[in-house]
Motif scaffolding. Sequence first.
Motif, PDB file in Angstrom:
ATOM      1  N   MET A   1       4.849  -3.347  15.205  1.00 10.30           N
ATOM      2  CA  MET A   1       5.179  -4.615  15.838  1.00 10.30           C
ATOM      3  C   MET A   1       5.001  -5.732  14.813  1.00 10.30           C
ATOM      4  N   HIS A   2       5.926  -6.682  14.847  1.00  9.04           N
ATOM      5  CA  HIS A   2       5.893  -7.819  13.936  1.00  9.04           C
ATOM      6  C   HIS A   2       5.881  -9.100  14.771  1.00  9.04           C
ATOM      7  N   GLU A  54       8.459  -8.346  17.834  1.00 11.00           N
ATOM      8  CA  GLU A  54       9.572  -7.408  17.793  1.00 11.00           C
ATOM      9  C   GLU A  54       9.102  -6.102  17.170  1.00 11.00           C
ATOM     10  N   ASP A  55       9.806  -5.033  17.485  1.00 14.27           N
ATOM     11  CA  ASP A  55       9.461  -3.748  16.893  1.00 14.27           C
ATOM     12  C   ASP A  55      10.173  -3.584  15.556  1.00 14.27           C
ATOM     13  N   ASP A  56       9.977  -2.428  14.923  1.00 15.70           N
ATOM     14  CA  ASP A  56      10.567  -2.192  13.603  1.00 15.70           C
ATOM     15  C   ASP A  56      12.090  -2.240  13.616  1.00 15.70           C
ATOM     16  N   ALA A  57      12.699  -1.952  14.770  1.00 11.99           N
ATOM     17  CA  ALA A  57      14.159  -1.976  14.885  1.00 11.99           C
ATOM     18  C   ALA A  57      14.681  -3.372  15.229  1.00 11.99           C
ATOM     19  N   GLY A  58      13.770  -4.337  15.397  1.00 15.65           N
ATOM     20  CA  GLY A  58      14.180  -5.697  15.728  1.00 15.65           C
ATOM     21  C   GLY A  58      14.326  -5.965  17.212  1.00 15.65           C
TER      22      GLY A  58
END
Length: 159
Positions: A1-2, A54-58
């Motif tokens: 998560m970012h 957001e997750d790694d996939a955006g």
Amino acid sequence: MHIRRAGRLDARAMADLLNEVIAIGGTTAYVDPVNADYLTARMAEDHAIWHLAEDDAGELLGFQWVSPMEGTDEFVAEIATFARAGRTGLGIGSALFEATKAACIAEGYNWIRANIRADNAGGLAYYQSRGFEDYGRIEGHRMGNGQVVDKVLKRYELR
């Protein structure tokens, strides 16, 4: 998560997420759908601070914003937090709040206010777990759809 600052290009995805929460009902004071233009205008307000997770996939997992509370002589941030349905309890809100808290301190806010529906057990628990303390209550608040709910007021001291 970012976690990152939200911007104008994120408004549509955030509106879609918020509209899902509104459609489910029971956790937000919003009762009518919002659009990207509404959120973009809110982001442009003076001293508004917006973050998203957001997750790694955006994929957007959630977002949080603060804007100055009106009707007070103090510099108080009013907070709103939204997580994607089915994705609560994964640390999204915790990560968002750490970023928001640091940004509020940098912006010079004195404290943060959460105005939560009394029937929103998840929201009450979330803000309590972040260290917010009860300081008031609004009884019989009439929402835009005519529903009447009580509101719990919580505050988080920044200084």
